[in-house]
Every structure is written in C-alpha cells, then in structure tokens.
Design an enzyme around this catalytic site. Structure first.
Site, PDB file in Angstrom:
ATOM      1  N   THR A  76       0.826  -1.217   0.000  1.00 10.62           N
ATOM      2  CA  THR A  76       0.000   0.000   0.000  1.00 10.62           C
ATOM      3  C   THR A  76       0.856   1.261   0.000  1.00 10.62           C
ATOM      4  OG1 THR A  76      -1.885  -1.045   1.067  1.00 10.62           O
ATOM      5  CG2 THR A  76      -1.669   1.323   1.373  1.00 10.62           C
ATOM      6  N   LYS A  98       7.080   4.409   4.649  1.00  8.33           N
ATOM      7  CA  LYS A  98       6.756   5.829   4.432  1.00  8.33           C
ATOM      8  C   LYS A  98       7.998   6.571   3.914  1.00  8.33           C
ATOM      9  CE  LYS A  98       3.381   7.740   5.219  1.00  8.33           C
ATOM     10  NZ  LYS A  98       2.121   7.956   4.433  1.00  8.33           N
ATOM     11  N   THR A 157       5.146  11.153   7.664  1.00  7.59           N
ATOM     12  CA  THR A 157       5.248  11.108   9.121  1.00  7.59           C
ATOM     13  C   THR A 157       6.654  11.492   9.592  1.00  7.59           C
ATOM     14  OG1 THR A 157       5.344   9.531  10.962  1.00  7.59           O
ATOM     15  CG2 THR A 157       5.659   8.610   8.800  1.00  7.59           C
ATOM     16  N   ASP A 158       6.742  11.960  10.823  1.00  9.14           N
ATOM     17  CA  ASP A 158       8.063  12.251  11.407  1.00  9.14           C
ATOM     18  C   ASP A 158       8.835  10.961  11.703  1.00  9.14           C
ATOM     19  OD1 ASP A 158       6.542  11.331  13.557  1.00  9.14           O
ATOM     20  OD2 ASP A 158       7.099  12.959  14.923  1.00  9.14           O
ATOM     21  N   GLU A 159       8.136   9.816  11.652  1.00  7.75           N
ATOM     22  CA  GLU A 159       8.805   8.554  12.008  1.00  7.75           C
ATOM     23  C   GLU A 159       9.885   8.164  11.003  1.00  7.75           C
ATOM     24  OE1 GLU A 159       6.179   5.543  13.604  1.00  7.75           O
ATOM     25  OE2 GLU A 159       4.686   7.049  14.088  1.00  7.75           O
ATOM     26  N   TYR A 207       6.768   0.143   9.117  1.00  9.11           N
ATOM     27  CA  TYR A 207       5.875   1.263   8.764  1.00  9.11           C
ATOM     28  C   TYR A 207       6.689   2.471   8.326  1.00  9.11           C
ATOM     29  CZ  TYR A 207       3.138   5.522   9.558  1.00  9.11           C
ATOM     30  OH  TYR A 207       2.561   6.775   9.434  1.00  9.11           O
ATOM     31  N   SER A 208       7.641   2.897   9.191  1.00 10.86           N
ATOM     32  CA  SER A 208       8.360   4.134   8.856  1.00 10.86           C
ATOM     33  C   SER A 208       9.272   3.924   7.651  1.00 10.86           C
ATOM     34  CB  SER A 208       9.134   4.668  10.057  1.00 10.86           C
ATOM     35  OG  SER A 208       9.958   3.686  10.627  1.00 10.86           O
TER      36      SER A 208
HETATM   37  P1  NAD Z   1      -5.725   5.579   9.008  1.00 14.53           P
HETATM   38  O1  NAD Z   1      -5.143   4.218   9.143  1.00 14.53           O
HETATM   39  O2  NAD Z   1      -6.742   6.056   9.993  1.00 14.53           O
HETATM   40  O3  NAD Z   1      -6.406   5.727   7.569  1.00 14.53           O
HETATM   41  C1  NAD Z   1      -5.835   5.209   6.403  1.00 14.53           C
HETATM   42  C2  NAD Z   1      -6.918   5.190   5.319  1.00 14.53           C
HETATM   43  O4  NAD Z   1      -6.318   4.675   4.119  1.00 14.53           O
HETATM   44  C3  NAD Z   1      -8.097   4.276   5.654  1.00 14.53           C
HETATM   45  O5  NAD Z   1      -9.302   4.938   5.375  1.00 14.53           O
HETATM   46  C4  NAD Z   1      -7.905   3.070   4.739  1.00 14.53           C
HETATM   47  O6  NAD Z   1      -9.111   2.454   4.360  1.00 14.53           O
HETATM   48  C5  NAD Z   1      -7.199   3.717   3.545  1.00 14.53           C
HETATM   49  N1  NAD Z   1      -6.393   2.745   2.795  1.00 14.53           N
HETATM   50  C6  NAD Z   1      -5.514   1.843   3.306  1.00 14.53           C
HETATM   51  N2  NAD Z   1      -4.998   1.089   2.314  1.00 14.53           N
HETATM   52  C7  NAD Z   1      -5.558   1.536   1.152  1.00 14.53           C
HETATM   53  C8  NAD Z   1      -5.407   1.158  -0.210  1.00 14.53           C
HETATM   54  N3  NAD Z   1      -4.605   0.161  -0.559  1.00 14.53           N
HETATM   55  N4  NAD Z   1      -6.113   1.838  -1.141  1.00 14.53           N
HETATM   56  C9  NAD Z   1      -6.934   2.855  -0.781  1.00 14.53           C
HETATM   57  N5  NAD Z   1      -7.137   3.233   0.491  1.00 14.53           N
HETATM   58  C10 NAD Z   1      -6.446   2.588   1.447  1.00 14.53           C
HETATM   59  O7  NAD Z   1      -4.480   6.550   8.932  1.00 14.53           O
HETATM   60  P2  NAD Z   1      -4.304   8.041   9.466  1.00 14.53           P
HETATM   61  O8  NAD Z   1      -3.848   7.999  10.863  1.00 14.53           O
HETATM   62  O9  NAD Z   1      -5.505   8.841   9.096  1.00 14.53           O
HETATM   63  O10 NAD Z   1      -3.060   8.494   8.578  1.00 14.53           O
HETATM   64  C11 NAD Z   1      -3.273   9.062   7.285  1.00 14.53           C
HETATM   65  C12 NAD Z   1      -1.919   9.399   6.679  1.00 14.53           C
HETATM   66  O11 NAD Z   1      -1.215  10.300   7.530  1.00 14.53           O
HETATM   67  C13 NAD Z   1      -1.022   8.176   6.510  1.00 14.53           C
HETATM   68  O12 NAD Z   1      -0.341   8.295   5.286  1.00 14.53           O
HETATM   69  C14 NAD Z   1      -0.047   8.260   7.686  1.00 14.53           C
HETATM   70  O13 NAD Z   1       1.186   7.684   7.351  1.00 14.53           O
HETATM   71  C15 NAD Z   1       0.059   9.762   7.855  1.00 14.53           C
HETATM   72  N6  NAD Z   1       0.374  10.221   9.233  1.00 14.53           N
HETATM   73  C16 NAD Z   1      -0.377   9.792  10.298  1.00 14.53           C
HETATM   74  C17 NAD Z   1      -0.099  10.281  11.587  1.00 14.53           C
HETATM   75  C18 NAD Z   1      -0.922   9.862  12.787  1.00 14.53           C
HETATM   76  O14 NAD Z   1      -0.579  10.229  13.921  1.00 14.53           O
HETATM   77  N7  NAD Z   1      -2.023   9.135  12.619  1.00 14.53           N
HETATM   78  C19 NAD Z   1       0.949  11.184  11.770  1.00 14.53           C
HETATM   79  C20 NAD Z   1       1.695  11.592  10.651  1.00 14.53           C
HETATM   80  C21 NAD Z   1       1.376  11.118   9.388  1.00 14.53           C
HETATM   81  P1  TYD Z   2       0.945   4.750  18.586  1.00 11.58           P
HETATM   82  O1  TYD Z   2      -0.341   5.467  18.899  1.00 11.58           O
HETATM   83  O2  TYD Z   2       0.895   3.365  18.057  1.00 11.58           O
HETATM   84  O3  TYD Z   2       1.760   5.722  17.617  1.00 11.58           O
HETATM   85  P2  TYD Z   2       3.297   5.620  17.108  1.00 11.58           P
HETATM   86  O4  TYD Z   2       3.853   4.300  17.420  1.00 11.58           O
HETATM   87  O5  TYD Z   2       3.137   5.832  15.655  1.00 11.58           O
HETATM   88  O6  TYD Z   2       4.004   6.731  17.814  1.00 11.58           O
HETATM   89  O7  TYD Z   2       1.834   4.727  19.903  1.00 11.58           O
HETATM   90  C1  TYD Z   2       2.165   5.919  20.582  1.00 11.58           C
HETATM   91  C2  TYD Z   2       3.088   5.537  21.731  1.00 11.58           C
HETATM   92  O8  TYD Z   2       2.355   4.749  22.668  1.00 11.58           O
HETATM   93  C3  TYD Z   2       4.264   4.680  21.303  1.00 11.58           C
HETATM   94  O9  TYD Z   2       5.399   5.027  22.102  1.00 11.58           O
HETATM   95  C4  TYD Z   2       3.833   3.261  21.623  1.00 11.58           C
HETATM   96  C5  TYD Z   2       2.937   3.456  22.846  1.00 11.58           C
HETATM   97  N1  TYD Z   2       1.834   2.479  22.978  1.00 11.58           N
HETATM   98  C6  TYD Z   2       1.663   1.808  24.184  1.00 11.58           C
HETATM   99  O10 TYD Z   2       2.427   1.998  25.154  1.00 11.58           O
HETATM  100  N2  TYD Z   2       0.642   0.892  24.278  1.00 11.58           N
HETATM  101  C7  TYD Z   2      -0.217   0.647  23.241  1.00 11.58           C
HETATM  102  O11 TYD Z   2      -1.130  -0.211  23.378  1.00 11.58           O
HETATM  103  C8  TYD Z   2      -0.040   1.362  22.030  1.00 11.58           C
HETATM  104  C9  TYD Z   2      -0.946   1.123  20.850  1.00 11.58           C
HETATM  105  C10 TYD Z   2       1.001   2.280  21.937  1.00 11.58           C
END
Ligand code: NAD
Ligand code: TYD
Length: 356
Positions: A108, A167, A138-140, A163-164
């Site tokens: 994906t 990305k 993402t910052d990751e 994941y990172s």
């Molecule tokens: P999310 O997992 O809530 O949503 C992802 C969406 O993408 C879902 O609606 C899913 O159905 C759709 N999707 C997944 N695979 C697909 C595919 N193959 N084709 C079409 N659609 C597909 O994610 P999010 O937290 O809303 O993150 C959105 C974006 O922002 C991502 O690219 C993520 O890397 C980035 N991001 C997220 C965070 C965070 O804290 N959540 C921070 C920085 C960047």
């Molecule tokens: P998460 O929300 O998965 O975001 P990311 O890993 O992308 O930063 O996790 C945030 C922080 O919380 C991360 O340090 C992992 C920790 N974490 C827990 O301690 N327990 C949990 O069940 C989850 C999902 C995350």
C-alpha cells in the site's frame, strides 16, 4: 507555487475515510465549494464512511471505493477524472501491524504511492501548471531522537519500523519523480495526531475505549517513550495551507511543540476520564498495566516546526489538555461509532495482539 483559490479544480484525496483523511476531506469540501473533491478509499479496517456522514451529500463531494495498489484501476480513474491535484493520505498506518505484516505496508505505502505518481505523470503530460502531488508523511521517517534535539526538514532519514521504512521509501519516490520527471510535489512529515474519528488501535483512542470498558491499559515497556502530540484539526489546517501555498519540491515538518512521555500522558488521560465518567479519583489509573515492549520502539519524536511557521504562518491552535477533553467528549458522545469499530475484524486483531 501558489495555487489560486476560488478556481474550479478536481482534487483527489486518498484515504479520506480514515482518521486524518476524513478531517481533510471535510475541511476541503466545506472550504472550497468550487472544488470537486474525490475521496478514494479501499475501506480497510481503518476506513469508515461513518466518519464523513455529515458531508456525504454535498454536491462537490464524491466517494469512490478502490485500491491504490491496483495500477489499472488507478490509471482508469485518473483518465476519467483528470485530477488537478492529489492529496495522498491512504496508507497502512499502524506500527504494531507493520511488525506483524510488513508486506502489506510495502504494497500500500510504496507500490500504491508509485501507482499514484505514475498516473499523475501520465495525465499531466509535463503540463504541470496548477498541478500538484502532495504526499502526507510522518516524522517517524527520521527514526528516533535521544533525550534532546528536534527533527528538522534536513534531518537524515533513519526509519526503524517497517511502517516508517515504507513511508520513507514513498517519500523518496515522490521526491525522485520531482527530480526525474519534473512532477510538482510537496511533502509534509507530521508528529502523532489525536482527535475524533481515530481508530482505537492507536494509543489515545485505544486507552479511552479501554477506560470506558474498565479494560487494562497496556503501556509498552517502562512508558518513558516520548511523543509530540498534535490535534488532528491543526494538521488538517496545515495540509490545506501546504497544498495551496507550500513551495514546489519542498518538505514541511508539522508538530505540536507538545512532548509527553507516554506514562505522563496516560495519567493525564486517566484523570480527565475519571472526571468525565464521575469515577473516583485514581480509578482509571489502576487500569495501567506495563506490558512487553514494542520491538524497535523509537524512544522519542519531537518536531521543529519553524519552517512552516515562518513560511506559511501556521502554528498549532489547540492546547493539549483542551484537545484531549474534546477528544474524550467526542468518544463518549459517539458510542455507536465505537460500538461499530469494536465489533468484527478489529476485535479478532485485538484479541490476538494483546493476548498475554
Ligand atoms: P488511518 O489508518 O486512519 O487511515 C488510512 C486510510 O487509508 C483508511 O481509510 C484506509 O481504508 C485507507 N487505505 C488503506 N490502504 C488503502 C489502499 N490500498 N487503497 C486505498 N485506500 C487505502 O491513517 P491516518 O492515521 O488517518 O493516517 C493518514 C496518513 O497520515 C497516513 O499516510 C499516515 O502515514 C500519515 N500520518 C499519520 C499520523 C498519525 O498520527 N495518525 C501522523 C503523521 C502522518
Ligand atoms: P501509537 O499510537 O501506536 O503511535 P506511534 O507508534 O506511531 O508513535 O503509539 C504511541 C506511543 O504509545 C508509542 O510510544 C507506543 C505506545 N503504545 C503503548 O504503550 N501501548 C499501546 O497499546 C499502544 C498502541 C502504543
């Protein structure tokens, strides 16, 4: 490049049924009636059309179910709609899932992104005036910080999780299409988001959900990992600004200037939930359970968001405590939404993942 406002434009938003995507779709549909917003989403476990119920009937909004990994489908879609811009959020987004199933993330996040780049390049045919490919990242990708320092736009990429890494790879592909084919692009790398509509597998909504249900709060390791939290609507505002006013071929870091060690943040969440649920002080904190650490767990993320502030005037507007209260209130007021995601496939995943 500034994209002029008020003009007619067809914009594809991928992943618009997910957490951040739904906020971006809502913002763009409401703010730009002259835009046709097309939301393309596969509706994986993380995609939920209930997130967009309030705007689904707007004339400038269209939902299309589809998979960005399917190159033929994507090429046909682009030929049909002739998009002017792409705001690409669709991704597999959860680190723990990437540890279990890395290939899904390659498909994906990497292949899907390259399919979108190819389709954009093919319909724009080097006539790039007014066109833009915006990759939400993402910052990751920068890996982990020690006790001090901040990630800036020139920090080297050093991703630690599948994941990172996926990305980071997609960021590199986007950049390479700019260098090789001249494709106009912009990238942003944001810190951890929180707010309404976040799927309860990420830390904050998972713990809100578990507190409501009196279930254990599984804190990884010693809980001393640090994240920089940003309210999702502030991220959506930054995305709108960057899409319209960000400089071509640039990347922007977005963050909350809001670092918390997980354990301190979880304790704050517990105390706010106790108040909201009229529970005794300290009741929710008793649910905290330290569990096995995440492999490759990044110690600390923190963003230097000076560039976006100086160039585009963006800064976070929501104070963390207020954002958390708004988030808690939203989950408590939307138990039906929670009930729906608490059923089915997600429950199976949860039971497997957290079985001790
Ligand atoms: P999310 O997992 O809530 O949503 C992802 C969406 O993408 C879902 O609606 C899913 O159905 C759709 N999707 C997944 N695979 C697909 C595919 N193959 N084709 C079409 N659609 C597909 O994610 P999010 O937290 O809303 O993150 C959105 C974006 O922002 C991502 O690219 C993520 O890397 C980035 N991001 C997220 C965070 C965070 O804290 N959540 C921070 C920085 C960047
Ligand atoms: P998460 O929300 O998965 O975001 P990311 O890993 O992308 O930063 O996790 C945030 C922080 O919380 C991360 O340090 C992992 C920790 N974490 C827990 O301690 N327990 C949990 O069940 C989850 C999902 C995350």
């Amino acid at each position: 490049m500034h994209l002029s406002l008020g003009q007619k434009r067809t914009v594809l938003i991928t992943g618009g049924a997910g957490f951040i995507g739904s906020h971006v779709v809502r913002k763009m549909v409401l703010a730009y009636p002259s835009y046709q917003i097309v939301n393309l989403d596969k509706l994986t476990y993380a995609g939920n059309l209930e997130n967009l119920k309030d705007i689904e009937k707007y004339p400038n909004y269209k939902f299309i179910k589809g998979d960005i990994v399917d190159g033929d489908f994507i090429n046909n879609l682009f030929s049909k709609w002739n998009f002017d811009g792409v705001i690409h959020l669709a991704a597999e987004s959860h680190v723990d899932r990437s540890i279990e199933a890395p290939l899904e993330f390659v498909k994906t996040n990497v292949l899907g992104t390259v399919n979108l780049l190819n389709a954009s390049k093919s319909i724009w045919k080097e006539n790039y005036q007014g066109k833009r490919f915006y990759h939400i990242s993402t910052d990751e990708v920068y890996g982990s910080l020690g006790e001090t320092g901040l990630f800036s736009e020139i920090t080297s990429y050093r991703p630690n999780s599948p994941y990172s890494a996926s990305k980071a790879s997609s960021d590199h592909f986007v950049r390479s299409y700019g260098e090789t084919y001249g494709l106009p692009y912009v990238i942003s790398n944001c810190s951890n988001n929180y707010g309404p509509y976040q799927f309860p597998e990420k830390l904050i909504p998972l713990f809100i959900n578990n507190i409501i249900q009196h279930k254990p709060l599984p804190v990884y390791g010693d809980g001393k990992y640090t994240r920089d939290w940003l309210f999702v609507e502030d991220h959506a505002e930054a995305i709108d600004l960057i899409y319209h006013k960000g400089k071509n071929k640039e990347s922007y870091n977005i963050g909350g200037f809001n670092e918390w060690q997980n354990i301190d943040m979880v304790k704050l969440l517990c105390s706010l939930m106790d108040k909201r649920l009229f529970r005794d002080k300290g009741e929710s904190e008793k649910l905290i359970t330290f569990v096995k650490d995440r492999p490759g767990h990044d110690l600390r993320y923190a963003i230097d968001a000076t560039k976006i502030n100086k160039e585009l005037g963006w800064e976070p507007s929501v104070i963390f405590r207020e954002g958390l209260e708004r988030t808690i209130d939203w989950y408590l007021a939307n138990v039906t939404w929670l009930d729906h995601v608490n059923s089915g496939e997600y429950q199976n995943y949860y039971n497997t993942r957290y079985k001790q």
